[in-house]
Design a protein around this motif. Structure first.
Motif, short mmCIF file in Angstrom:
data_model
loop_
_atom_site.label_atom_id
_atom_site.label_comp_id
_atom_site.label_asym_id
_atom_site.label_seq_id
_atom_site.Cartn_x
_atom_site.Cartn_y
_atom_site.Cartn_z
N GLN A 69 3.61 1.40 11.56
CA GLN A 69 3.17 1.70 10.19
C GLN A 69 3.15 3.23 10.00
OE1 GLN A 69 -0.61 -0.23 10.23
NE2 GLN A 69 0.04 -1.89 8.91
N PRO A 85 -0.23 1.83 -4.96
CA PRO A 85 0.36 0.77 -4.14
C PRO A 85 -0.68 -0.26 -3.69
CG PRO A 85 1.20 2.90 -3.46
CD PRO A 85 0.14 3.17 -4.50
N ILE A 86 -1.90 0.19 -3.41
CA ILE A 86 -2.93 -0.76 -2.95
C ILE A 86 -3.21 -1.78 -4.04
CG2 ILE A 86 -5.36 -0.99 -2.32
CD1 ILE A 86 -5.13 1.56 -0.77
N LEU A 129 -1.05 -8.37 10.73
CA LEU A 129 -1.39 -7.52 9.58
C LEU A 129 -2.86 -7.65 9.12
CD1 LEU A 129 -0.21 -5.38 7.82
CD2 LEU A 129 0.72 -7.12 6.31
N VAL A 185 2.41 -4.03 13.64
CA VAL A 185 2.58 -5.31 12.93
C VAL A 185 4.07 -5.66 12.86
CG1 VAL A 185 0.51 -4.90 11.58
CG2 VAL A 185 2.72 -4.20 10.67
N ASN A 186 4.39 -6.78 12.21
CA ASN A 186 5.80 -7.13 12.02
C ASN A 186 6.42 -6.19 10.99
OD1 ASN A 186 6.50 -9.81 13.42
ND2 ASN A 186 4.51 -10.22 12.50
N TYR A 217 -0.24 -4.22 -4.21
CA TYR A 217 -0.17 -5.22 -3.14
C TYR A 217 -1.35 -6.19 -3.20
CZ TYR A 217 3.75 -2.57 -1.32
OH TYR A 217 4.97 -1.95 -1.19
N MET A 272 -6.83 -2.05 6.26
CA MET A 272 -6.59 -0.94 5.33
C MET A 272 -7.42 -1.19 4.07
SD MET A 272 -2.45 -0.84 5.77
CE MET A 272 -2.27 -2.60 6.03
N TYR A 311 6.98 -7.03 4.73
CA TYR A 311 5.80 -6.38 4.16
C TYR A 311 4.82 -6.00 5.27
CZ TYR A 311 1.47 -5.56 1.78
OH TYR A 311 0.30 -4.99 1.37
N CYS A 312 4.44 -4.71 5.33
CA CYS A 312 3.64 -4.23 6.46
C CYS A 312 2.44 -3.42 6.02
CB CYS A 312 4.52 -3.42 7.40
SG CYS A 312 5.22 -1.96 6.63
N GLY A 313 2.09 -3.47 4.72
CA GLY A 313 0.90 -2.74 4.30
C GLY A 313 1.21 -1.79 3.17
N MET A 314 0.23 -0.95 2.84
CA MET A 314 0.25 -0.24 1.56
C MET A 314 1.39 0.77 1.39
SD MET A 314 -3.08 2.05 2.12
CE MET A 314 -3.29 3.15 3.49
N ALA A 315 1.97 1.26 2.50
CA ALA A 315 3.07 2.22 2.33
C ALA A 315 4.39 1.60 2.77
CB ALA A 315 2.78 3.50 3.09
N MET A 330 -0.25 -8.61 -5.69
CA MET A 330 0.79 -9.46 -5.11
C MET A 330 0.17 -10.56 -4.26
SD MET A 330 3.77 -8.13 -2.54
CE MET A 330 2.83 -8.33 -1.04
N LYS A 349 -5.01 -5.15 10.86
CA LYS A 349 -4.80 -3.70 10.71
C LYS A 349 -5.51 -3.31 9.42
CE LYS A 349 -2.19 -3.56 14.24
NZ LYS A 349 -2.61 -2.94 15.47
N HIS A 395 -5.11 -6.82 1.21
CA HIS A 395 -3.77 -6.96 0.64
C HIS A 395 -2.70 -7.20 1.70
CE1 HIS A 395 -4.46 -2.57 1.15
NE2 HIS A 395 -3.21 -2.57 1.58
N ALA A 396 -2.90 -8.24 2.52
CA ALA A 396 -1.92 -8.54 3.57
C ALA A 396 -0.84 -9.50 3.08
CB ALA A 396 -2.63 -9.09 4.80
N GLY A 397 -0.80 -9.77 1.78
CA GLY A 397 0.19 -10.72 1.26
C GLY A 397 -0.29 -12.15 1.46
N GLN A 436 6.79 0.41 1.16
CA GLN A 436 7.96 0.84 0.39
C GLN A 436 8.44 2.24 0.78
OE1 GLN A 436 4.89 0.63 -0.66
NE2 GLN A 436 4.37 2.51 -1.74
#
Lengths: 479, 183, 250
Positions: B86, A42-43, A116, B124-125, A46, A121, B168-172, A49, A119, A107-109, B174
């Motif tokens: 999260q 997933p990392i 985000l 986060v959102n 994203y 990661m 979208y809030c980070g790696m998990a 992405m 936070k 990977h905060a989009g 989904q």
């Protein structure tokens, strides 16, 4: 037309196309991962992405800017130094951004919605590097815009540059539509880049204050979408400025003239573009209702000048008129069609009661990919093609034209259909893998990926042909 | 609702594309003697006017259906506090302590009773999207740190409803989900 | 452009120095909201016996839980409430009920408190005691802690809004702004507001301040930040225009 400007423009075109191919590959990778044809963590997904989103926004913005800068030289003298500076800062900014994502795994989009980015990661240094890369890009582009605005204001008065004289009877001076649209668009871009800078400053303030200064999530979201919405739309308008100038010329028709309704339409556009962004916050009930409704009305009204003036003008220009069709003006024409279809999808989603069931589903990427991949990209490709053929003295063959268009259209339609159906099927966007509940999601992702690959083949043919000619221009001795 | 939106989109898209294709074909068949569109300014005026009327009708029909006005005059039968974090949703009948967030294992509502979700986020959102038993998105709001969004809804059909995070809030992101039951 | 930076930084520095801190425990205001309040039998200062629900049925209530021997927050809370309420709000829409949560308080203590606050003549303020203190405080999620050494309760300054059906519709902890009081009064009158913010230290840069009395949002500093770029770009345009043409004159 100086040869230096041609060289800089060729460099822009080559850079944009190269980055475009890379970004499409990232996009296809994402679709295939969702289809579980390949497996990414997933990392990685994203990160891809984030890179895909921001790189695409960046390159099609600079593609429009480079084209506008090139054509503007016909009317006013533009600064080659600033043009080069913007290119250098863009490349530096993109490299910094890629370092923060590919190496630092940020990977905060591309919308990096507060909080985000804080936070963490990913590697701790990736957040500040990402913010600095944004600052570099914003500053470089702001200088470019301001320099172009200054160049226009040297020749035209404020009244003239906004074509306000057409509101009176019998205007004495003329404003070329290209100048009007460029000005309206550049002012919008300056506004959105200043917003980006305010946003980055607020993020830095929180980052360096180590928690003593805390931002307001609602304010940050408003600022983020003010910036994001504006830049995604303004880059389309840069493409339209090119069409207003080039469509008639390439078609062998008399040049378009500004009239009172063209002037009115574009002046209104400046206002709507700055208020329509509220439609990104419909599902934040915390936003006052008045602004939500303003968002819907502004989004609806924004379609009037676009459809009633620009699209209608293209239709009038083509209807029962003998036109010298080449690949360039065909791309413009199909691009306008793609823009209209994407706009329809956008208006549907900008309706609050529809947004309630469509927001953040695949409907969102569906509509913006329509007016980008089948609209804005074609505007710029049309310009790139015309430019490279015109100035490289190459005998261009139109042999592959039909094939290229066929690949783009078939690939584009299939790829977008998978998104639209997914949206109506309530499949969420921005999911690296789909939960079992979404039974059609994987199949749709696979279809999307396959058709996007067809689109990519079309783009690769363009890339090879255009780049070859641009390299020729780049290394040519004389102008 | 969902497929009718898609159908509506397809119809208007096909109409628009047909117009473009038709216009293109008229150009292909033209020679130097054909004379474009007659009276384009007048036609443009009518086009804009018709478009304005259509959009006006659309706006006046859809705006009153906005979720902000849903069941605003009624008192909710059940209130659920939702804290998104999260990568989890905590749902509880009582308020949720951000320092020790705890949710209930199962949440059940009755059909057709008015439920109010008081949605917030602890980091986060996030999105708070309710999917019905056939996995269609039927209602949503955002979970924003520092704010509480109140979503009121009545569930007509019994079954298991899923909640997915749609922001979208980070790696998990989904994997962020929960369920509740309507009986 | 330099200007933009400087301006933004100024705004941030200003706002940073003004950041006001409030109870970070905003969630506590959510505890027991929408539960029924315990229908405690109460005795009013006049000697009349009634119950909370009976009172609420005639007029929605703002309940203040206090004790008369308090050295801390109780008196400021009541004074602030007394000062804030009469100006903006229609007295027909609420009634204030001051109830003691200290079993030592008798009717005469409440009477004295009413005198101190000079509220004898105000029929919209009721002072009362109850025998079921523990059940009442439990039903509103209020946890005063007794300290034997100083003979004081450690407790929050709490206002509880109760609608005419006897439901707790909103709670406010701490000394709060008039806007928050307004939101409480509309909530006890069952007027739906789709959202509200939790008290926190980021409130300085909020975009809007909702005022339920007028039903309008007044712009906050945050909104200025949203409008700022548009204003700045207009300024940029004017400045460039001036600069460009000045050069020509020279």
């Amino acid at each position: 037309m100086t040869s230096r400007l041609k060289k800089i423009t060729s460099l822009w075109i080559t850079t944009v196309l190269l980055l475009f191919v890379i970004s499409i590959i990232l996009g296809i990778t994402m679709r295939f991962n969702q289809a579980e044809v390949i497996r990414l963590s997933p990392i990685t997904f994203y990160t891809d992405m984030t890179v895909h989103g921001l790189t695409m926004i960046g390159i099609w913005f600079v593609a429009g800017m480079a084209a506008v800068n090139f054509i503007m030289e016909r009317y006013v003298k533009t600064s080659k130094f600033v043009n080069i500076l913007a290119l250098v800062l863009t490349v530096v900014g993109v490299l910094m951004f890629w370092a923060s994502t590919f190496i630092g795994k940020f990977h905060a989009g591309w919308t990096f919605l507060y909080p985000l980015p804080f936070k963490v990661m990913w590697s701790a240094w990736a957040t500040p590097l990402f913010l600095y890369s944004l600052a570099v890009l914003a500053v470089g582009w702001l200088i470019w815009c301001i320099s172009l605005i200054a160049a226009m204001l040297k020749k035209y008065s404020i009244t003239q540059v906004f074509a306000w004289q057409y509101f009176k009877k019998g205007p004495k001076e003329e404003t070329p539509p290209f100048i009007l649209i460029s000005m309206i668009t550049l002012v919008g871009i300056v506004t959105c880049l200043i917003t980006a800078i305010v946003l980055v400053v607020l993020l830095f303030a929180e980052y360096y204050s180590k928690g003593t200064f805390v931002n307001d999530a609602l304010l940050m979201k408003n600022l983020t979408y003010f910036f994001g919405h504006a830049i995604a739309n303004e880059m389309l308008y840069l493409g339209l400025a090119v069409i207003y100038e080039m469509f008639a010329e390439i078609s062998g028709r008399p040049k378009w003239k500004t009239t009172w309704y063209v002037s009115l339409a574009w002046n209104c556009t400046l206002f709507f573009i700055l208020t329509a962004f509220f439609h990104h916050l419909y599902m934040d009930f915390v936003q006052p209702e008045g602004l939500q409704i303003l968002g819907q009305l502004a989004s609806y009204l924004a379609s009037l000048p676009a459809a009633g003036v620009t699209v209608f003008s293209i239709v009038v220009a083509v209807y029962r008129t003998k036109i010298n069709w080449t690949l360039a003006n065909l791309l413009f024409f199909i691009g306008v069609m793609g823009w209209v279809v994407g706009g329809l999808g956008a208006v549907i989603d900008a309706t609050i009661s529809n947004n309630f069931v469509l927001h953040n589903t695949l409907w969102v990427p569906a509509h913006f990919h329509t007016y980008n991949a089948m609209g804005n990209v074609l505007f710029s490709l049309g310009f790139f093609y015309w430019f490279s053929v015109n100035f490289s003295n190459s005998r261009h063959s139109e042999k592959l034209s039909a094939l290229k268009l066929f690949l783009l259209i078939v690939g584009g339609i299939g790829f977008l259909a998978a998104f639209y159906i997914g949206g109506a099927d309530s499949i969420p966007r921005r999911y690296s893998n789909y939960p079992a509940e979404f039974v059609h999601a994987k199949t749709l992702a696979l279809i999307g990926g396959v058709f996007a690959s067809i689109y990519l083949i079309g783009i690769l043919i363009f890339f090879v042909n255009i780049t070859r000619r641009c390299v020729k221009i780049l290394f040519s001795q004389s102008a | 609702m969902h497929y009718s939106i898609l159908l509506f989109f397809l119809i208007v898209a096909v109409i628009s594309i047909s117009v473009f294709v038709y216009v293109f074909l008229t150009s292909k068949q033209s020679d130097n003697n054909t004379t474009g569109m007659a009276n384009p300014l007048q036609k443009r005026f009518w086009f804009i006017l018709i478009l304005l009327v259509i959009l006006g009708i659309f706006a006046s029909v859809t705006i009153p259906k906005s979720p902000y006005y849903l069941f605003a005059d009624e008192q909710p039968k059940a209130v659920v506090h939702v804290a998104a974090m999260q990568f989890n949703f905590f749902m509880s009948d009582s308020a949720i302590d951000p320092k020790m967030p705890k949710g209930e294992d199962s949440i059940t509502f009755n059909t057709n009773e008015l439920v109010e979700f008081r949605v917030t986020s602890l980091d986060v959102n996030h999105g708070f999207a309710i999917y019905n038993a056939s996995n269609k998105l039927i209602a949503q709001t955002q979970a924003m740190p520092g704010y509480v969004n109140r979503l009121r809804f009545k569930f007509k059909e019994p079954g298991t409803y899923h909640i997915f995070c749609l922001e979208y809030c980070g790696m998990a992101h989904q994997l962020m989900r929960t369920t509740f039951t309507v009986k | 452009m330099c200007k933009d930076f400087i301006l933004s930084i100024c705004i941030i520095v200003c706002s940073q120095s003004l950041v006001y801190c409030q109870s970070s425990a905003g969630w506590k205001e959510e505890v027991n909201v929408y539960n029924k309040i315990y229908d405690a039998p109460i005795t009013m200062v006049s000697g009349k016996k009634t119950s909370i629900n009976t009172l609420a049925e005639t007029k929605p209530l703002i309940i203040a839980l206090v004790f008369t021997r308090c050295y801390g927050i109780c008196t400021p809370l009541l004074l602030q409430l007394k000062e804030s309420l009469p100006y903006k709000h229609d007295e027909r829409k609420y009634e204030v009920l001051v109830v003691s949560f200290d079993s030592r308080d008798k009717l005469k203590d409440m009477q004295r408190l009413r005198n101190q606050l000079q509220l004898n003549a105000n029929s919209n303020w009721k002072f009362a005691i109850t025998d079921s203190i523990s059940r009442l405080v439990a039903s509103v999620g209020f946890n005063p802690v007794w300290h034997e050494k100083i003979k004081q309760f450690e407790h929050d300054a709490l206002l509880v809004g109760v609608n005419s059906q006897g439901y707790i519709s909103k709670k406010l902890i701490g000394l709060r702004s008039e806007n928050d009081l307004s939101m409480m009064i509309s909530s006890i009158n069952n007027i739906f507001t789709p959202t509200y913010r939790l008290p926190g230290k980021s409130a300085m840069l909020s975009c809007f301040n909702y005022n339920p009395v007028t039903g309008k949002n007044t712009p906050g500093i945050g909104l200025l930040l949203i409008a700022l770029p548009a204003i700045l770009s207009m300024l940029v345009l004017i400045v460039i225009n001036k600069l460009v043409h000045r050069k020509e004159e020279i």
